[in-house]
Scaffold this motif. Structure first.
Motif, PDB file in Angstrom:
ATOM      1  N   GLY A  45      -6.257  10.495   3.938  1.00 12.75           N
ATOM      2  CA  GLY A  45      -6.096  10.180   2.517  1.00 12.75           C
ATOM      3  C   GLY A  45      -6.998   9.051   2.085  1.00 12.75           C
ATOM      4  N   PHE A  46      -6.861   8.699   0.831  1.00 12.93           N
ATOM      5  CA  PHE A  46      -7.596   7.533   0.329  1.00 12.93           C
ATOM      6  C   PHE A  46      -6.834   6.929  -0.844  1.00 12.93           C
ATOM      7  CE2 PHE A  46      -9.740   7.847  -3.838  1.00 12.93           C
ATOM      8  CZ  PHE A  46      -9.340   9.128  -4.210  1.00 12.93           C
ATOM      9  N   ALA A  47      -7.158   5.678  -1.144  1.00 14.75           N
ATOM     10  CA  ALA A  47      -6.579   5.044  -2.336  1.00 14.75           C
ATOM     11  C   ALA A  47      -7.661   4.205  -3.004  1.00 14.75           C
ATOM     12  CB  ALA A  47      -5.388   4.165  -1.960  1.00 14.75           C
ATOM     13  N   TYR A 105      -0.299   9.722  -5.750  1.00 14.92           N
ATOM     14  CA  TYR A 105       0.572   8.713  -6.374  1.00 14.92           C
ATOM     15  C   TYR A 105      -0.267   7.749  -7.199  1.00 14.92           C
ATOM     16  CZ  TYR A 105      -1.076   6.436  -2.113  1.00 14.92           C
ATOM     17  OH  TYR A 105      -1.879   5.970  -1.098  1.00 14.92           O
ATOM     18  N   GLY A 118     -10.958  -8.972  -9.879  1.00 16.05           N
ATOM     19  CA  GLY A 118     -10.838  -7.754  -9.076  1.00 16.05           C
ATOM     20  C   GLY A 118      -9.943  -7.907  -7.860  1.00 16.05           C
ATOM     21  N   ARG A 119      -9.359  -9.094  -7.677  1.00 13.90           N
ATOM     22  CA  ARG A 119      -8.399  -9.246  -6.570  1.00 13.90           C
ATOM     23  C   ARG A 119      -7.117  -9.850  -7.122  1.00 13.90           C
ATOM     24  NH1 ARG A 119     -10.549 -12.033  -1.371  1.00 13.90           N
ATOM     25  NH2 ARG A 119      -9.951 -13.958  -2.408  1.00 13.90           N
ATOM     26  N   ARG A 140     -11.824  -1.120   8.251  1.00 16.29           N
ATOM     27  CA  ARG A 140     -10.745  -1.108   7.265  1.00 16.29           C
ATOM     28  C   ARG A 140      -9.680  -2.153   7.607  1.00 16.29           C
ATOM     29  NH1 ARG A 140     -10.431   0.454   3.309  1.00 16.29           N
ATOM     30  NH2 ARG A 140      -8.685   1.866   3.174  1.00 16.29           N
ATOM     31  N   GLN A 151      -2.916   1.116  -7.596  1.00 16.85           N
ATOM     32  CA  GLN A 151      -3.732   2.093  -6.877  1.00 16.85           C
ATOM     33  C   GLN A 151      -3.377   3.495  -7.353  1.00 16.85           C
ATOM     34  OE1 GLN A 151      -2.884   1.822  -2.680  1.00 16.85           O
ATOM     35  NE2 GLN A 151      -4.411   0.236  -2.319  1.00 16.85           N
ATOM     36  N   GLU A 191       0.859  -1.190   0.000  1.00 14.68           N
ATOM     37  CA  GLU A 191       0.000   0.000   0.000  1.00 14.68           C
ATOM     38  C   GLU A 191       0.895   1.240   0.000  1.00 14.68           C
ATOM     39  OE1 GLU A 191      -1.327   2.030   3.172  1.00 14.68           O
ATOM     40  OE2 GLU A 191       0.793   1.880   3.672  1.00 14.68           O
ATOM     41  N   GLY A 192       0.286   2.416  -0.149  1.00 18.95           N
ATOM     42  CA  GLY A 192       1.104   3.604  -0.361  1.00 18.95           C
ATOM     43  C   GLY A 192       1.187   4.599   0.786  1.00 18.95           C
ATOM     44  N   THR A 193       0.363   4.431   1.816  1.00 18.02           N
ATOM     45  CA  THR A 193       0.282   5.472   2.850  1.00 18.02           C
ATOM     46  C   THR A 193       1.491   5.457   3.782  1.00 18.02           C
ATOM     47  OG1 THR A 193      -2.097   5.173   2.741  1.00 18.02           O
ATOM     48  CG2 THR A 193      -1.264   6.489   4.572  1.00 18.02           C
ATOM     49  N   ARG A 236     -10.179  -2.650 -10.357  1.00 10.28           N
ATOM     50  CA  ARG A 236     -11.625  -2.720 -10.086  1.00 10.28           C
ATOM     51  C   ARG A 236     -12.370  -1.611 -10.805  1.00 10.28           C
ATOM     52  NH1 ARG A 236     -11.567  -4.492  -3.672  1.00 10.28           N
ATOM     53  NH2 ARG A 236     -10.062  -6.154  -4.036  1.00 10.28           N
ATOM     54  N   GLY A 238      -9.133   7.267   5.006  1.00 14.67           N
ATOM     55  CA  GLY A 238      -9.488   7.821   6.298  1.00 14.67           C
ATOM     56  C   GLY A 238      -8.347   8.619   6.893  1.00 14.67           C
ATOM     57  N   TYR A 271      -3.812   1.812  10.955  1.00 13.29           N
ATOM     58  CA  TYR A 271      -3.377   3.173  11.282  1.00 13.29           C
ATOM     59  C   TYR A 271      -4.495   4.208  11.392  1.00 13.29           C
ATOM     60  CZ  TYR A 271      -2.837   3.125   6.078  1.00 13.29           C
ATOM     61  OH  TYR A 271      -2.992   2.959   4.734  1.00 13.29           O
ATOM     62  N   TYR A 272      -5.734   3.797  11.203  1.00 11.53           N
ATOM     63  CA  TYR A 272      -6.789   4.817  11.166  1.00 11.53           C
ATOM     64  C   TYR A 272      -7.204   5.319  12.540  1.00 11.53           C
ATOM     65  CZ  TYR A 272      -7.163   3.661   6.264  1.00 11.53           C
ATOM     66  OH  TYR A 272      -6.871   3.463   4.946  1.00 11.53           O
TER      67      TYR A 272
HETATM   68  P1  HAM Z   1      -7.081  -0.495   0.981  1.00 13.95           P
HETATM   69  O1  HAM Z   1      -8.554  -0.463   1.315  1.00 13.95           O
HETATM   70  O2  HAM Z   1      -6.307  -1.617   1.477  1.00 13.95           O
HETATM   71  O3  HAM Z   1      -6.484   0.879   1.486  1.00 13.95           O
HETATM   72  O4  HAM Z   1      -6.904  -0.427  -0.590  1.00 13.95           O
HETATM   73  C1  HAM Z   1      -7.534   0.587  -1.345  1.00 13.95           C
HETATM   74  C2  HAM Z   1      -8.166  -0.001  -2.584  1.00 13.95           C
HETATM   75  O5  HAM Z   1      -7.216  -0.762  -3.323  1.00 13.95           O
HETATM   76  C3  HAM Z   1      -9.299  -0.980  -2.319  1.00 13.95           C
HETATM   77  O6  HAM Z   1     -10.508  -0.292  -2.075  1.00 13.95           O
HETATM   78  C4  HAM Z   1      -9.342  -1.745  -3.623  1.00 13.95           C
HETATM   79  O7  HAM Z   1     -10.062  -1.011  -4.594  1.00 13.95           O
HETATM   80  C5  HAM Z   1      -7.879  -1.800  -4.026  1.00 13.95           C
HETATM   81  N1  HAM Z   1      -7.293  -3.100  -3.692  1.00 13.95           N
HETATM   82  C6  HAM Z   1      -6.818  -3.512  -2.502  1.00 13.95           C
HETATM   83  N2  HAM Z   1      -6.326  -4.773  -2.580  1.00 13.95           N
HETATM   84  C7  HAM Z   1      -6.489  -5.160  -3.866  1.00 13.95           C
HETATM   85  C8  HAM Z   1      -6.168  -6.347  -4.604  1.00 13.95           C
HETATM   86  N3  HAM Z   1      -5.563  -7.386  -4.032  1.00 13.95           N
HETATM   87  N4  HAM Z   1      -6.483  -6.405  -5.920  1.00 13.95           N
HETATM   88  C9  HAM Z   1      -7.081  -5.344  -6.519  1.00 13.95           C
HETATM   89  N5  HAM Z   1      -7.392  -4.199  -5.889  1.00 13.95           N
HETATM   90  C10 HAM Z   1      -7.103  -4.099  -4.578  1.00 13.95           C
HETATM   91  C11 HAM Z   1      -5.180   1.244   1.358  1.00 13.95           C
HETATM   92  O8  HAM Z   1      -4.384   0.660   0.684  1.00 13.95           O
HETATM   93  C12 HAM Z   1      -4.854   2.538   2.079  1.00 13.95           C
HETATM   94  N6  HAM Z   1      -3.440   2.833   1.835  1.00 13.95           N
HETATM   95  C13 HAM Z   1      -5.754   3.639   1.603  1.00 13.95           C
HETATM   96  C14 HAM Z   1      -5.458   4.959   2.257  1.00 13.95           C
HETATM   97  C15 HAM Z   1      -4.767   5.979   1.731  1.00 13.95           C
HETATM   98  N7  HAM Z   1      -5.814   5.312   3.476  1.00 13.95           N
HETATM   99  C16 HAM Z   1      -5.349   6.539   3.718  1.00 13.95           C
HETATM  100  N8  HAM Z   1      -4.711   6.942   2.678  1.00 13.95           N
END
Ligand code: HAM
Length: 427
Positions: free
Chosen positions: A307-309, A109, A122-123, A262, A129, A84-86, A314, A289, A266-267
């Motif tokens: 933030g959000f991603a 990003y 979708g997974r 979630r 992201q 993830e990117g956060t 998907r 969040g 970290y939220y």
């Molecule tokens: P996350 O909910 O783990 O949040 O991932 C964000 C989005 O990435 C998901 O809603 C989904 O659309 C996509 N995603 C996650 N895993 C997969 C996967 N295995 N295959 C395809 N798509 C996937 C984060 O990653 C946090 N860093 C978001 C964030 C940013 N919170 C604060 N700032």
């Protein structure tokens, strides 16, 4: 015996052909929105020290427990492909000393993330992201801004029928009292919990709320199940109230989901997720969040963040499903068809001229005759096809055919360039 065919690794895919045009569209909208809102791009490494995610995302999360691509490099360091990117963004903020020199930054990003999950539609194990992060801002107005950015990106892409789910996860002051109430409730009903949740109960009871097992879900439905909203301190309540009022002010509808915790630890305060009913089980197309305690987990307390991603795979699945008729097309203005070797030379020379005039073109060096070229050009959907062979070279010009009208003219180079310069906006 023939060698075995090499294919893409499980959970990854090639993105090509018509699909890639959707990806470009998503990236274009993201960049445009970032530019409009003044978010600067940040590019962090694809791999980081494992410790960053263990501490940042949380030891007890599925991501850290089961899903990370972790390996030792040749220097014996533990390295992880970013899931993830956060956490990387916060690491960069701290590492560059921004809390002193430029404490309030807005970053976005785009790029690949890696999670060892069970692949399905979708997974993916390598997925992509885009994300937006605002660091150094405590105001709930920034939570609303982040949600607005997400909302506008989905809207710009033509995605509708999305649901925004919202919750508050409290803060370090009020969460402990909720956690003790939750733990007590769950301890008393331990027999109904799945084995995973029994373990979670000890290490991180909030994670239980994330469980999809039927037995655990049934517990959540109990009228006496403790709901976090009732345990928020006045600061968190106030924050949540202002986020909700901010969304209402913008006409963005939301649903409160008290079970939304979630998948990352970290939220604090605001947590949200954007869901679609059109993709089956993988229904979250974005989430985020506030994470005011993340910096402390990385050793520097006191950096607010929100933030959000969103997952591009998907979003593209959804676009393909719902927006077929508006699929953007990438068709060049002009098809360049050399009919022999001399023609190829002319085409390459002309190609260089065309770039100066910013006319998009495609050179087909297929070493074939006129029939082939016309057929290929027609199929590509291009409006103009330019032919050059022996005859054109002798006459010192080019044959240009308009595939829409069927008419053909012979033009000198300067006439041709002037015509295309005028025509390119219509292509
Ligand atoms: P996350 O909910 O783990 O949040 O991932 C964000 C989005 O990435 C998901 O809603 C989904 O659309 C996509 N995603 C996650 N895993 C997969 C996967 N295995 N295959 C395809 N798509 C996937 C984060 O990653 C946090 N860093 C978001 C964030 C940013 N919170 C604060 N700032």
């Amino acid at each position: 015996m023939g060698q075995q065919k090499i294919t893409v690794p499980k959970g990854t895919k090639d993105i090509l052909g018509e699909e890639v045009v959707w990806w470009q569209k998503v990236e274009e909208v993201v960049r445009e929105m970032a530019n409009l809102f003044g978010y600067q791009e940040i590019r962090t490494p694809i791999f980081e020290q494992t410790e960053l995610f263990a501490r940042g995302v949380g030891e007890e999360t599925d991501i850290v427990q089961k899903e990370m691509y972790t390996f030792q490099d040749k220097g014996g360091r533990s390295i992880t492909l970013r899931p993830e990117g956060t956490a990387p963004v916060m690491r960069a903020y701290i590492e560059h000393g921004l809390s002193v020199t430029n404490p309030r930054v807005k970053w976005f990003y785009l790029g690949p993330m890696f999670r060892y999950e069970r692949p399905q539609a979708g997974r993916m194990r390598q997925f992509h992201q885009f994300g937006f992060e605002a660091l150094g801002f405590s105001s709930p107005a920034v939570d609303v801004e982040i949600i607005l950015v997400a909302y506008l990106i989905y809207q710009e892409l033509g995605l509708s029928e999305l649901t925004l789910e919202l919750n508050s996860l409290g803060c370090e002051k009020c969460r402990p009292s909720y956690l003790s109430k939750l733990t007590k409730f769950l301890e008393e009903r331990k027999d109904n919990l799945c084995a995973n949740c029994v373990r979670r109960l000890e290490k991180n009871p909030l994670r239980v709320l994330d469980c999809k097992e039927e037995g655990c879900q049934n517990l959540f439905k109990s009228p006496s199940f403790p709901v976090i909203e009732e345990y928020l301190c006045s600061d968190c309540q106030n924050h949540q109230f202002k986020v909700e009022a901010g969304l209402e002010n913008l006409g963005i509808s939301y649903q409160i989901n008290p079970f939304l915790v979630r998948g990352l630890d970290y939220y604090t305060k605001t947590a949200f997720e954007v869901k679609t009913g059109q993709l089956g089980a993988q229904d979250a197309i974005g989430g985020g969040g506030r994470y005011d305690q993340l910096s402390a987990a990385l050793g520097v307390p006191g950096v607010a963040g929100v933030g959000f991603a969103a997952g591009i795979e998907r979003i593209v699945l959804l676009l393909e499903k719902t927006q077929q008729e508006t699929r953007p097309k990438k068709v060049p203005c002009l098809y360049l068809s050399p009919l022999d070797e001399e023609g190829e030379k002319q085409v390459l020379r002309l190609a260089r001229e065309l770039t100066k005039w910013r006319v998009p073109f495609y050179c087909d060096f297929a070493d074939k005759g006129l029939r082939y070229h016309l057929k290929k050009a027609q199929k590509s959907g291009v409006k103009w096809v330019l032919m050059v062979g022996q005859e054109e070279i002798e006459r010192g010009g080019f044959s240009l055919k308009n595939l829409t009208s069927g008419s053909q003219v012979f033009l000198q180079e300067d006439e041709l360039l002037r015509l295309l310069q005028k025509e390119k906006s219509l292509c």
